[in-house]
Scaffold this motif. Sequence first.
Motif, PDB file in Angstrom:
ATOM      1  N   GLU A 168      -3.006 -14.011 -47.844  1.00 55.09           N
ATOM      2  CA  GLU A 168      -2.766 -14.302 -46.424  1.00 55.09           C
ATOM      3  C   GLU A 168      -1.263 -14.550 -46.197  1.00 55.09           C
ATOM      4  OE1 GLU A 168      -6.734 -16.361 -44.805  1.00 55.09           O
ATOM      5  OE2 GLU A 168      -5.819 -17.502 -46.437  1.00 55.09           O
ATOM      6  N   SER A 254      -9.271 -20.945 -47.267  1.00 57.67           N
ATOM      7  CA  SER A 254      -9.982 -20.341 -46.146  1.00 57.67           C
ATOM      8  C   SER A 254     -10.810 -19.130 -46.530  1.00 57.67           C
ATOM      9  CB  SER A 254      -8.987 -19.967 -45.034  1.00 57.67           C
ATOM     10  OG  SER A 254      -7.986 -19.094 -45.538  1.00 57.67           O
ATOM     11  N   LEU A 255     -10.322 -18.301 -47.446  1.00 54.61           N
ATOM     12  CA  LEU A 255     -11.089 -17.122 -47.836  1.00 54.61           C
ATOM     13  C   LEU A 255     -12.397 -17.515 -48.509  1.00 54.61           C
ATOM     14  CD1 LEU A 255      -8.247 -14.828 -49.244  1.00 54.61           C
ATOM     15  CD2 LEU A 255      -9.375 -14.664 -47.013  1.00 54.61           C
ATOM     16  N   ASP A 257     -13.965 -20.511 -48.257  1.00 51.92           N
ATOM     17  CA  ASP A 257     -14.825 -21.244 -47.322  1.00 51.92           C
ATOM     18  C   ASP A 257     -15.470 -20.309 -46.308  1.00 51.92           C
ATOM     19  OD1 ASP A 257     -15.841 -23.796 -46.245  1.00 51.92           O
ATOM     20  OD2 ASP A 257     -14.596 -23.294 -44.514  1.00 51.92           O
ATOM     21  N   ARG A 258     -14.753 -19.271 -45.895  1.00 51.94           N
ATOM     22  CA  ARG A 258     -15.326 -18.306 -44.952  1.00 51.94           C
ATOM     23  C   ARG A 258     -16.534 -17.604 -45.554  1.00 51.94           C
ATOM     24  NH1 ARG A 258     -11.488 -13.514 -43.157  1.00 51.94           N
ATOM     25  NH2 ARG A 258     -11.900 -12.885 -45.313  1.00 51.94           N
ATOM     26  N   ILE A 259     -16.455 -17.247 -46.820  1.00 56.66           N
ATOM     27  CA  ILE A 259     -17.572 -16.576 -47.482  1.00 56.66           C
ATOM     28  C   ILE A 259     -18.778 -17.501 -47.574  1.00 56.66           C
ATOM     29  CG2 ILE A 259     -18.362 -15.634 -49.694  1.00 56.66           C
ATOM     30  CD1 ILE A 259     -15.462 -14.563 -50.045  1.00 56.66           C
ATOM     31  N   LYS A 261     -19.440 -20.152 -45.718  1.00 60.31           N
ATOM     32  CA  LYS A 261     -19.917 -20.404 -44.357  1.00 60.31           C
ATOM     33  C   LYS A 261     -20.764 -19.243 -43.847  1.00 60.31           C
ATOM     34  CE  LYS A 261     -18.182 -21.281 -39.672  1.00 60.31           C
ATOM     35  NZ  LYS A 261     -16.949 -21.499 -38.854  1.00 60.31           N
ATOM     36  N   ARG A 262     -20.246 -18.030 -43.967  1.00 61.08           N
ATOM     37  CA  ARG A 262     -20.977 -16.870 -43.455  1.00 61.08           C
ATOM     38  C   ARG A 262     -22.263 -16.627 -44.239  1.00 61.08           C
ATOM     39  NH1 ARG A 262     -16.566 -12.142 -41.933  1.00 61.08           N
ATOM     40  NH2 ARG A 262     -15.394 -13.336 -40.360  1.00 61.08           N
ATOM     41  N   GLN A 265     -24.717 -19.251 -43.037  1.00 63.63           N
ATOM     42  CA  GLN A 265     -25.073 -19.033 -41.639  1.00 63.63           C
ATOM     43  C   GLN A 265     -25.992 -17.832 -41.479  1.00 63.63           C
ATOM     44  OE1 GLN A 265     -21.387 -18.781 -39.424  1.00 63.63           O
ATOM     45  NE2 GLN A 265     -21.439 -20.958 -38.892  1.00 63.63           N
ATOM     46  N   SER A 294     -18.347 -28.256 -42.090  1.00 65.58           N
ATOM     47  CA  SER A 294     -17.936 -28.599 -43.450  1.00 65.58           C
ATOM     48  C   SER A 294     -17.644 -30.089 -43.554  1.00 65.58           C
ATOM     49  CB  SER A 294     -16.698 -27.798 -43.853  1.00 65.58           C
ATOM     50  OG  SER A 294     -15.604 -28.108 -43.017  1.00 65.58           O
ATOM     51  N   GLY A 332     -17.923 -11.736 -45.483  1.00 64.89           N
ATOM     52  CA  GLY A 332     -16.480 -11.956 -45.373  1.00 64.89           C
ATOM     53  C   GLY A 332     -15.659 -11.712 -46.615  1.00 64.89           C
TER      54      GLY A 332
END
Length: 346
Positions: A168, A254-255, A257-259, A261-262, A265, A294, A332
Motif C-alpha cells: 500500500e 489492513s490487508l 483485517d479486510r480478508i 472481515k469479508r 461477513q 473489530s 479481498g
Amino acid sequence: MTSSLNDRDDVPAAGGAERHIPVLLAEVLEHLAVKPGGRYIDGTFGAGGYTGAILGQGGEVLAIDRDRTAIDAGQALVQASAGRLRLVEGRFSDLDAHAEAQGFLPPDGIVLDVGVSSMQLDQAERGFSFRFDGPLDMRMDQSGPDAATVVNNAPVNELTRIIGILGEENKAVRIARAIDAARKEAPIVTTRQLAEIIAKAAPQGGQRIHPATRTFQALRIFVNRELEELARALAAAESVLDEGGRIVVVAFHSLEDRIVKRFLQERSREERGSRHAPLVQSAVPSFELLTRRSVEPGEAETAVNPRARSARLRAAIRTSAPAHALDFRAVGVPILAGIPGPEAYA
C-alpha cells in the motif's frame, strides 16, 4: 488501520520481554470460551502465548507453526503440558490436514494471530526488520526463494506492483526504480542496503514511519504468500469446526483485517438487498458473528506493549450449514495478475 510493520518494526522490545506478550489475550480467551478438556487449535504458535493460556485454563491444544525456530523453542512447553499439547511444524493453511492427522477433530475453537511475529522481527539473521542489519531473507519457513531473490530479479514493473499493492505504498514507482538502479551496480543482499536505498529514494518527510516500512511489508507478504495462506487457513477452519465451534483471529494490518472481515461477513449473511435492488438469497450462513466490529486493545495494553496498538480481533461461531467455497476475490485477497510467485525469480 496501520500496517503490522508500522507498529511492530519501529518499536523495539524493551529488555526482550515484549516479544513474549500475547496480544489481546483476555479478549482471545473470552471469545474462544475455553473450557477444561476442550480441544483448541492455535494455528500460529509463535512464542506460545495463546497456547500457554489455553493450557492454563484446562484446554488441550494442537499448535502449528511453519517456523522451525518456534517449534524448537516450544519443546519445553510440550514437556510441561502433560500430554495436552501437540506441536506441529507446518502451515496454518493446512490446519485441517494437521488436525485430521493428529486425531484432533472436531476442535472446539481455533485461534490465529496473523503476520510476522515479534520473535522473527527481533532476530537480525531472519531479515524481517530494518532495525538490524542482516541478510535480506524474510522467509517464515526458511525454505524457497528469499526476499533478496525477488528484489534482485523481479522486473521493475512487477516490483512496482508488488510494493504498491501489497505494501500500500504510493511511492512504489520511485522505490522500484531506485532498487533497479542500485542492483545494476551490485546485488542487494542485506536489510540495511535495501532500507538505505528506499530512504534515499523516498525520504521520510513528515511520516511517522520509516520510508522502508511498507516495502518490507510487501516483500514479506509476497515471499511467504501470506494473504493467500490466510484465506486458505480461514477456509480450513470453516471446514473442521462443527456447530458451536469458534474462530478468533487477530490481524495487524489492513490487508489482513479486510480478508478476515469479508470472509466472516460473507459467511454470516442470510440475504441481501435494498430498496433499490431486489432481495438476493445468499448461501446458508456458516458462521454467526461474535464481533460486529473489530475488538481493539485498550490504552493499558498498548502502554505495556506498544506493538499491540494496530491489533484487531474478529470472532465468529460456526453454524450447522455446509462450508462455503473459497473465492479469493470475494474475500479481498489482492490478485497480482500477470505476476508469478516468488519461485519464478529464483
